[in-house]
Design a protein around this motif. Structure first.
Motif, PDB file in Angstrom:
ATOM      1  N   TYR A 645       0.710  -1.651  -0.073  1.00 35.46           N
ATOM      2  CA  TYR A 645       0.377   0.163  -0.323  1.00 35.46           C
ATOM      3  C   TYR A 645       0.726   1.127   0.365  1.00 35.46           C
ATOM      4  CZ  TYR A 645      -3.392  -3.212   1.795  1.00 35.46           C
ATOM      5  OH  TYR A 645      -4.507  -4.204   1.382  1.00 35.46           O
ATOM      6  N   LYS A 646       0.198   2.364  -0.568  1.00 32.03           N
ATOM      7  CA  LYS A 646       0.794   3.312  -0.342  1.00 32.03           C
ATOM      8  C   LYS A 646       0.792   3.860   0.758  1.00 32.03           C
ATOM      9  CE  LYS A 646       1.324   7.585  -3.238  1.00 32.03           C
ATOM     10  NZ  LYS A 646       1.096   8.716  -4.117  1.00 32.03           N
ATOM     11  N   GLY A 647       1.134   4.387   1.874  1.00 31.91           N
ATOM     12  CA  GLY A 647       0.651   5.415   2.421  1.00 31.91           C
ATOM     13  C   GLY A 647       1.592   6.699   2.761  1.00 31.91           C
ATOM     14  N   ILE A 648       0.550   7.448   4.308  1.00 31.98           N
ATOM     15  CA  ILE A 648       1.170   8.543   4.072  1.00 31.98           C
ATOM     16  C   ILE A 648       1.481   8.772   5.531  1.00 31.98           C
ATOM     17  CG2 ILE A 648       0.939  11.411   3.912  1.00 31.98           C
ATOM     18  CD1 ILE A 648      -0.362  10.801   0.942  1.00 31.98           C
ATOM     19  N   LEU A 649       2.502   8.783   5.894  1.00 37.75           N
ATOM     20  CA  LEU A 649       2.686   9.224   7.203  1.00 37.75           C
ATOM     21  C   LEU A 649       2.663  11.024   7.758  1.00 37.75           C
ATOM     22  CD1 LEU A 649       5.602   7.021   8.051  1.00 37.75           C
ATOM     23  CD2 LEU A 649       3.399   6.263   8.399  1.00 37.75           C
ATOM     24  N   THR A 650       1.595  11.412   8.491  1.00 39.04           N
ATOM     25  CA  THR A 650       1.891  12.934   9.030  1.00 39.04           C
ATOM     26  C   THR A 650       2.195  13.331   9.901  1.00 39.04           C
ATOM     27  OG1 THR A 650      -0.522  11.643   9.232  1.00 39.04           O
ATOM     28  CG2 THR A 650       0.460  13.393   7.149  1.00 39.04           C
ATOM     29  N   VAL A 658       5.386   6.828   2.208  1.00 36.39           N
ATOM     30  CA  VAL A 658       5.835   5.611   1.881  1.00 36.39           C
ATOM     31  C   VAL A 658       5.401   4.333   1.570  1.00 36.39           C
ATOM     32  CG1 VAL A 658       6.999   5.768   4.531  1.00 36.39           C
ATOM     33  CG2 VAL A 658       4.606   4.633   4.494  1.00 36.39           C
ATOM     34  N   ALA A 659       5.901   3.384   1.467  1.00 37.75           N
ATOM     35  CA  ALA A 659       5.083   1.588   0.958  1.00 37.75           C
ATOM     36  C   ALA A 659       5.031   1.068   2.190  1.00 37.75           C
ATOM     37  CB  ALA A 659       6.167   1.353   0.289  1.00 37.75           C
ATOM     38  N   GLY A 691      15.416   1.415   1.133  1.00 39.93           N
ATOM     39  CA  GLY A 691      15.984   1.983   2.128  1.00 39.93           C
ATOM     40  C   GLY A 691      14.492   1.009   3.008  1.00 39.93           C
ATOM     41  N   LEU A 692      14.847   0.484   3.955  1.00 37.10           N
ATOM     42  CA  LEU A 692      13.504   0.246   4.712  1.00 37.10           C
ATOM     43  C   LEU A 692      13.561   1.357   6.367  1.00 37.10           C
ATOM     44  CD1 LEU A 692      11.671  -2.038   6.078  1.00 37.10           C
ATOM     45  CD2 LEU A 692      13.584  -2.862   7.597  1.00 37.10           C
ATOM     46  N   ILE A 693      11.921   1.490   6.431  1.00 37.80           N
ATOM     47  CA  ILE A 693      11.761   2.778   7.201  1.00 37.80           C
ATOM     48  C   ILE A 693      12.063   2.007   8.738  1.00 37.80           C
ATOM     49  CG2 ILE A 693      10.408   4.892   7.674  1.00 37.80           C
ATOM     50  CD1 ILE A 693      10.375   5.348   4.778  1.00 37.80           C
ATOM     51  N   GLY A 694      11.076   0.990   8.516  1.00 36.74           N
ATOM     52  CA  GLY A 694      10.504   0.454  10.125  1.00 36.74           C
ATOM     53  C   GLY A 694       9.883  -0.941   9.516  1.00 36.74           C
ATOM     54  N   PHE A 695       8.452  -0.888  10.871  1.00 38.94           N
ATOM     55  CA  PHE A 695       8.134  -1.940  10.423  1.00 38.94           C
ATOM     56  C   PHE A 695       7.147  -1.757  11.594  1.00 38.94           C
ATOM     57  CE2 PHE A 695      11.175  -2.324  13.897  1.00 38.94           C
ATOM     58  CZ  PHE A 695      10.234  -3.729  15.397  1.00 38.94           C
ATOM     59  N   VAL A 705       7.829  -1.563   6.196  1.00 41.57           N
ATOM     60  CA  VAL A 705       7.461   0.274   5.524  1.00 41.57           C
ATOM     61  C   VAL A 705       8.730   0.790   4.823  1.00 41.57           C
ATOM     62  CG1 VAL A 705       6.619   2.533   6.442  1.00 41.57           C
ATOM     63  CG2 VAL A 705       6.057   0.181   7.447  1.00 41.57           C
ATOM     64  N   TYR A 706       8.804   0.769   4.024  1.00 38.24           N
ATOM     65  CA  TYR A 706       9.794   0.816   3.009  1.00 38.24           C
ATOM     66  C   TYR A 706       9.846   2.813   2.459  1.00 38.24           C
ATOM     67  CZ  TYR A 706      11.366  -3.460   2.266  1.00 38.24           C
ATOM     68  OH  TYR A 706      11.776  -4.747   2.642  1.00 38.24           O
ATOM     69  N   GLU A 707      10.616   2.852   1.786  1.00 39.36           N
ATOM     70  CA  GLU A 707      10.908   4.329   1.230  1.00 39.36           C
ATOM     71  C   GLU A 707      10.141   3.927  -0.117  1.00 39.36           C
ATOM     72  OE1 GLU A 707      14.390   5.666  -0.828  1.00 39.36           O
ATOM     73  OE2 GLU A 707      15.482   4.324   0.086  1.00 39.36           O
ATOM     74  N   TYR A 708       9.011   5.046  -0.614  1.00 37.87           N
ATOM     75  CA  TYR A 708       8.476   5.157  -2.203  1.00 37.87           C
ATOM     76  C   TYR A 708       9.217   5.252  -2.678  1.00 37.87           C
ATOM     77  CZ  TYR A 708       4.592   6.207  -4.446  1.00 37.87           C
ATOM     78  OH  TYR A 708       3.599   5.678  -5.800  1.00 37.87           O
ATOM     79  N   MET A 709       8.589   4.785  -3.971  1.00 43.60           N
ATOM     80  CA  MET A 709      10.104   4.939  -5.156  1.00 43.60           C
ATOM     81  C   MET A 709       8.755   5.411  -6.302  1.00 43.60           C
ATOM     82  SD  MET A 709      12.591   3.924  -4.926  1.00 43.60           S
ATOM     83  CE  MET A 709      13.240   3.290  -5.603  1.00 43.60           C
TER      84      MET A 709
END
Ligand SMILES: *[C@@H]1O[C@H](CO)[C@@H](O)[C@H](O)[C@H]1NC(C)=O
Ligand SMILES: *[C@@H]1O[C@H](CO)[C@@H](O)[C@H](O)[C@H]1NC(C)=O
Ligand SMILES: *[C@@H]1O[C@H](CO)[C@@H](O)[C@H](O)[C@H]1NC(C)=O
Length: 972
Positions: A645-650, A658-659, A691-695, A705-709
C-alpha cells in the motif's frame, strides 16, 4: 504374502492419490522409470523422487503426465534394459545411444510401445536377437541398432514397418539371410518408405534375393559390405533408380556384374573383395554422378583399360587394384577434372605411363605399384605422389631407381585441426583437451566419427575438413571453432575414421542435457555433414561428468520387491512430511506466543521501540491510518505474500510517503524469522538499495515500511507502462546503479547477502530515476556466519527465485552463491537491451541473445534491441552510434549468464565494466548519481508511442517485493 499384497495395494492407492494431488507423472510411467533406474548405474543425479515429469528428470520429456521421450545418449549407463520399458505407453522417442555398458537383450516388451517413432540404441552392448515384436511398431520411422553385439537373424516382421525410412543394424553379429516377403510373411521388400538399408559388418549369408528390390523403393543407401553373402548381384538392383551409395564389397559374390545402367544417381560403388567375374562392368551410364568406384580384388577377365574409364567425368577416386588390367594406361584419365586418387596397383599395365598431358587440378595420389610399366613421362604440372615401385621402370640400375617415385609410399600428412594459436600450452587435468578456438582446457565429448563411403579420398585438403568442422559446430549450436578433428585414416573396411572432440560452450564440462542433445543429433542423423562425406555414424566415448559416483546402483531383482520398497519409502516420506508440517506449525505458534521481540524491549509503544539502527517501530493503528484503512485505492502492488500500500505518514511532523507491505495470512513468517529479517535489513544502507524505514509486528500482523519509489519498477518503464521513456544512457546508468546495489550486498554488507530474486520488477526507480534494488525477503546470508552454515562461499538450500532469471547451475546443484545473482542480473541486462521479458512467447532471452551473438555477432544482437532504442533515432545505417558502449554492455550481459558460475564476473567486476562504459562516453551519461531533471524524463516520443505501441500505454504500478516468495519455483 497377504501383507505384501496389502502393501502393494496401498502403494497403488498412493500412486493414484499422488497423481491426483501432487505428482504430474502418470503412475504406471513413474513406476516404469523407477524400474529402469533400478537396473541401471549412473542414471542422471536428478533422477530422484516420485515424480519424474514434475521434477524434470534429465532426459525425460513428458506430455500430459506421460513420458513421450527418453533421451539418454552418452550417460555412461550400465546394466540391462528392464522390460518395464514396455509400460511407457506413450513413448515416441527412445535414444540410449553410446552407453557402452548397456547390455543384455532388447526386451520383447518394446513391442508394446505402439507410438514409438524413433528407436536408437547405437554403440551399446546389447546381446541376443532383434525381437520379432519390433514388427508391431507400425509408426517407427527411425530404427538404429548398429554397433551392438546382436546376433540371431533379421526378423521378417520388420517388413511390416512401412513408415520406416532409416534401418541400421550394422556392426553386429547378425546372421541368416535377408528376409523377403512370401504369401504369409512380410519381408524387407515391403519397406518402400526406406531410404537407408545399413546391414554392413554382420554375418549375413546366402544370396541377395532378387525379390528384395523393386521399383517402388526409394532407397538411397544400400550397405551390405563385410558380410558373407554369396551368389550373383541381382539385376533387380537396377530397379532402385534412387540409389546413391551401393556397397557390396567384402562378401563372396560371384558371377558377372549385371548392367546397372539405370542407376544414374549413384555416387559411390563398392564391389571390391568379392569373386566377381566376366569383364569389368561398364559404368559409363553413371558418369554424371559417379565419384568413387572400387572394383579391386575380384576375378575379372584380363583386358586393356576400357575407354569409358577416362570419361567418368565426376570421378574423384578410381580404385581397381588387382583388377586384371593391361596395356597402356589411358593418358586422358589423369585429366578428369575432379580426380584425386588413382589406385591401380597389381595390374599389368605396360609401356610408358604418360602424365605429361593435362592433369586434373585435384589429383594428389597415383599408385601404379607392381605393374609392368617401362617408362614414365611426368610433366611439371604434377608434383604430388606417384608410386611406381615394382615396375620395370624402377628396376635396379635404371635411371629412376633412386627417385622417390620408386620408393614406398610416404605416409601422407592428413588434416588435423590446428592448435597453433595455443602455442606451447597443453592440458594436464584428467580428460582435458585444448579447445582450438579459445585454448581453454576443457573436457570435450570425444568419439570416433566414421564415414562409410566418402566421395573423396584425399585426406590433406584442409578446406574440406574445415567445412566439416564448421558444419558440426553450427549444427550442434556450439560457438565457432569448438570442434577438433584428427587422426584421419581409411580403415580396413575402407571407411574414413577420424577422432572427434566437441567442446562445451562454457565451463569445463558439458551439462548432461547438452550431452543428451548432441548424442541425439549424431545418433538420429539430424546432424548432416557436407554431402561429399556421405553416410556416417558416430561412436561416442564414455563421458565422465564431474563428481560422478556409482551411488545409484541398486539391483533388486523382483518388481514386487521394488514396489514394496518404494511404497514403504513413499509412506515414510508422507509420514515425515505430515509430521514435519505439524511440527513446523506448532513451532510457529509457539514462537508467536513467545514474543521474540521481547529482547528489543517491551513492545506496544514508542518508548519500547527496539533499538534498531534506522528501522522504526510502527503501531498497527498508525499504518492503518497512513494507508487510509488499507483501502484498495492505495494498493500499489500485490503478490503471493500479500499487498503493498501507498501510505502517508503524518505523525512525525510533516508528511512522508511510504510503501507498506502487509503480509497476508499464510505468508507470514515465524516471529523470530521476521525479527531476523528486520535486523538484517536495518543494517543495510546504500543509495542503490530500497531503504527500510520501519516495521510493524502487532495484532497478528507483519508489515514492513519502505521508502516510496515514485517511478515504479524497471520492468514498467521498459514496457512503457509508466510512460517514462528511458533512453540508452539512462539505461546504462540504471544498470550501473543496480549493479552497485548488488555489489554492496555481496561484498560490503556484514554479513554478506545473496539476493536470490534479482529481476526487473525488483529494481525500482525513484523520482530521479535512480535505480534501487528491492525485496530482500528472499535473501540468504552468505555461509560464513550465515543462517545455513555449510561450506564457505556457497549455501546449499532449496531453490528459490523466479523463472527466467534462475541460474541454471544453482537450479541443478542447489548450491547458492553470489554468482546466482550475477546470472539473474545478466538476464536483467538483456531485458534492458531488448525490453523483452526473460521468457516471451516461449523464447528464452538468454538463448536468443547468445545465439544471435554466436551466429551473426553484434549485427545479430542489434536485431534484438528494443526497437524504441533505435527506431526513434536517426534512421541512418549508423544509428547504433547513438548507443555508445553497446558492445561492451552486451559483453557484460553475456558474461553474467555464463553457464558455469566460475566463469561469471563478480558484481564488483560488473560495476567496473559498466563504469568504464559511462566513463568512455563523457558527453551524455553525466554522473551516476546526478539528479537529472525529471521533466526531461517524461517520454519524449509520446506521440509515436500512442500510434505504435498499444501495449505500452499507462497501467497500474506493480510494486514488487515481499516478505516471502512472490512467484517461485521450488523443485523437490
Ligand atoms: C501413428 O502416426 C499417425 C500419423 O502420425 C497418427 O495419426 C497415429 O495416431 C499414430 N499411431 C500411434 C499408435 O501412435
Ligand atoms: C603391353 O601389353 C599388351 C597386352 O598385354 C601387349 O599386347 C603388348 O605387346 C605389351 N607391350 C609391350 C611394349 O610390352
Ligand atoms: C579441397 O576441397 C574443397 C571442398 O571440397 C574443394 O572445393 C577444393 O577444390 C579442394 N582443393 C584441392 C586442392 O583439392
Amino acid at each position: 504374502m497377504a501383507e505384501v499384497a496389502l502393501v502393494a495395494l496401498l502403494y497403488l492407492l498412493l500412486l493414484c492419490y499422488a497423481n491426483g494431488i501432487i505428482a504430474l507423472t502418470d503412475g504406471e510411467n513413474a513406476a516404469a522409470l523407477r524400474a529402469l533406474k533400478s537396473e541401471w548405474q549412473n542414471t542422471p543425479p536428478n533422477w530422484n523422487g516420485p515424480d519424474p515429469c514434475g521434477t524434470n528428470w534429465e532426459g525425460v520429456i513428458c506430455t500430459d503426465s506421460k513420458v513421450t521421450s527418453l533421451s539418454l545418449s552418452t550417460m555412461n549407463l550400465k546394466g540391462r534394459l528392464a522390460s518395464d520399458i514396455g509400460c511407457l505407453s506413450d513413448l515416441r522417442s527412445l535414444d540410449l545411444s553410446y552407453n557402452k555398458e548397456l547390455t543384455g537383450p532388447i526386451p520383447n516388451s518394446i513391442g508394446q510401445l505402439l507410438h514409438l517413432d524413433t528407436l536408437i540404441m547405437i554403440g551399446c552392448a546389447f546381446t541376443g536377437s532383434i525381437p520379432d515384436e519390433l514388427g508391431s511398431l507400425l509408426n517407427l520411422t527411425f530404427l538404429a541398432l548398429n554397433s551392438n553385439k546382436l546376433s540371431g537373424e533379421i526378423p521378417a516382421s520388420i517388413g511390416n514397418l512401412n513408415q520406416l525410412y532409416w534401418l541400421d543394424i550394422a556392426d553386429n553379429q547378425i546372421g541368416g539371410s535377408l528376409p523377403v516377403s512370401t504369401a504369409t510373411s512380410p519381408g524387407l521388400d515391403k519397406l518402400t518408405a526406406a531410404k537407408h538399408f545399413h546391414f554392413n559388418k554382420n554375418h549375413l549369408v546366402g544370396q541377395i534375393p532378387p525379390e528384395i528390390f523393386n521399383e517402388d523403393m526409394k532407397l538411397i543407401h544400400v550397405l551390405l559390405d563385410s558380410n558373407r553373402l554369396t551368389g550373383n548381384i541381382p539385376e533387380t538392383l537396377g530397379l532402385v533408380s534412387t540409389l546413391e551409395v551401393l556397397r557390396l564389397d567384402r562378401n563372396s559374390l560371384e558371377g558377372s556384374v549385371p548392367l546397372l545402367t539405370s542407376l544414374t544417381k549413384i555416387n559411390e560403388l563398392h564391389l571390391s573383395n568379392n569373386k566377381l567375374e566376366g569383364s569389368l562392368p561398364d559404368l559409363f551410364a553413371m558418369r554424371h554422378s559417379l565419384n568413387y568406384v572400387d572394383l579391386s580384388n575380384n576375378s575379372f577377365t584380363y583386358s586393356v583399360a576400357p575407354a569409358w574409364l577416362a570419361k567418368l567425368e565426376s570421378l574423384t577416386t578410381l580404385v581397381v587394384e588387382n583388377g586384371g588390367l593391361e596395356g597402356q594406361v589411358p593418358p586422358d584419365l589423369f585429366g578428369l577434372p575432379q580426380l584425386q586418387t588413382v589406385r591401380l596397383r597389381h595390374n599389368s599395365f605396360n609401356n610408358t605411363l604418360k602424365m605429361d598431358t593435362e592433369i586434373g587440378p585435384q589429383l594428389q595420389y597415383v599408385d601404379f605399384e607392381y605393374n609392368e610399366i617401362q617408362n614414365v613421362a611426368v610433366g611439371e604440372n604434377y608434383n604430388r605422389i606417384l608410386l611406381l615401385l615394382g615396375n620395370p621402370a624402377c628396376e635396379a640400375g635404371s635411371f629412376l631407381s633412386s627417385n622417390k617415385i620408386c620408393k614406398p609410399a610416404p605416409t601422407d600428412a592428413s588434416y588435423k585441426t590446428s592448435l597453433s594459436k595455443c602455442g606451447t600450452k597443453s592440458c594436464h587435468g584428467h580428460d582435458q583437451k585444448l579447445n582450438p578456438a579459445t585454448c581453454a582446457c576443457q573436457v570435450p565429448l570425444t568419439g570416433e566419427l566414421i564415414f562409410r563411403s566418402p566421395s573423396f579420398s584425399d585426406l590433406s585438403n584442409a578446406s574440406r575438413f574445415q567445412q566439416l568442422e564448421a558444419s558440426i559446430w553450427r549444427n550442434l549450436s556450439l560457438p565457432a571453432g569448438y570442434v577438433f578433428i584428427c587422426c584421419l585414416r581409411f580403415d580396413e573396411n575402407n571407411y574414413l575414421n577420424m577422432q572427434l572432440q566437441i567442446f562445451p560452450p562454457d565451463g569445463k564440462h558439458f551439462k548432461r542435457t547438452d550431452i543428451q542433445r548432441i548424442g541425439f543429433a549424431l545418433s538420429k542423423q539430424t546432424y548432416k555433414p557436407p554431402h561429399e562425406f556421405g553416410p556416417f555414424f558416430f561412436i561416442a566415448d564414455t563421458y565422465i561428468f564431474p563428481g560422478e559416483g556409482n551411488l545409484n546402483s541398486l539391483s533388486l531383482g523382483a518388481i514386487v520387491g521394488i514396489a514394496v520398497a518404494s511404497a514403504l519409502v513413499i509412506l515414510l516420506i508422507f509420514g515425515v512430511t505430515i509430521y514435519a508440517l505439524k511440527q513446523k506449525r506448532r513451532a510457529e505458534k509457539a514462537l508467536e506466543f513467545s514474543k521474540p521481540f521481547a529482547s528489543w524491549g517491551a513492545s506496544g509503544g514508542e518508548s519500547g521501540a527496539p533499538k534498531l539502527k534506522g528501522a522504526r517501530w510502527f503501531s498497527f493503528q498508525e499504518l492503518k491510518m497512513a494507508s487510509n484503512n488499507f483501502s484498495e485505492a492505495n494498493v500499489i502492488g500485490s503478490g503471493g505474500y500479500g499487498k503493498v500500500y501507498k501510505g502517508i505518514l503524518t505523525a512525525l511532523g510533516g508528511s512522508e510517503i511510504v510503501a507498506i507491505k502487509r503480509a497476508q495470512q499464510g505468508s507470514m513468517q515465524g516471529g523470530t524469522e521476521f525479527k531476523n529479517e528486520i535486523e538484517l535489513l536495518s543494517r543495510v544502507h546504500h543509495k542503490n538499495l530500497v531503504g527500510l524505514i520501519g516495521f510493524c509486528f502487532e495484532q497478528g500482523e507483519q508489515m514492513l515500511v519502505y521508502e516510496y519509489m515514485s517511478n515504479g519498477t524497471l520492468r514498467d518503464s521498459l514496457s512503457g507502462r509508466t510512460g517514462i521513456y528511458i533512453d540508452w544512457r539512462r539505461r546504462v546508468r540504471i544498470a550501473l546503479g543496480s549493479a552497485k546495489g548488488l555489489s554492496y550486498l555481496h561484498e560490503h554488507a556484514n554479513p554478506p547477502i545473496i539476493h536470490r530474486d534479482v529481476k526487473s520488477t525488483n529494481i525500482l526507480l525513484d523520482g530521479n530515476l535512480t535505480a534501487k534494488v528491492a525485496d530482500f525477503g528472499l535473501s540468504k546470508l552468505v555461509a560464513d556466519g550465515g543462517i545455513d552454515g555449510g561450506g564457505k562461499g556457497h549455501v546449499s538450500t532449496q531453490v528459490k527465485g523466479t523463472l527466467g532469471y534462475l541460474d541454471p547451475e544453482y537450479y541443478m546443484t542447489q548450491q547458492l552463491s553470489e554468482k546466482s545473482d550475477v546470472y539473474s542480473f545478466g538476464v536483467v541486462l538483456m531485458e534492458i537491451l531488448t525490453a523483452r521479458q526473460p521468457i516471451e512467447r516461449g523464447k528464452y532471452i538468454v538463448r536468443e541473445v547468445k545465439g544471435a551473438l554466436e551466429t551473426e555477432g553484434m549485427n545479430g544482437v542489434k536485431e534484438l534491441l528494443d526497437p524504441l532504442l533505435i527506431q526513434l533515432r536517426d534512421l541512418d545505417a549508423d544509428s547504433y552510434a547513438s548507443l555508445p558502449g553497446l558492445e561492451s554492455f552486451v559483453n557484460v550481459a553475456v558474461q553474467c549468464v555464463e553457464e558455469a558460475a566460475a566463469d561469471r564476473p563478480t558484481m564488483s567486476e560488473v560495476v567496473k565494466e559498466l563504469e568504464a562504459i559511462v566513463a568512455s562516453d563523457k558527453v551524455g551519461y553525466g554522473h551516476d548519481n546526478s539528479s537529472s531533471s525529471v521533466a526531461s524524463d517524461a517520454h519524449p516520443y509520446a506521440a509515436l508511442l500512442k500510434k505504435g505501441g498499444a501495449s505500452r500505454g499507462g497501467g497500474s504500478f506493480d510494486y514488487s517485493g515481499g516478505f516471502s516468495v512472490p512467484s517461485t519455483v521450488e523443485p523437490k
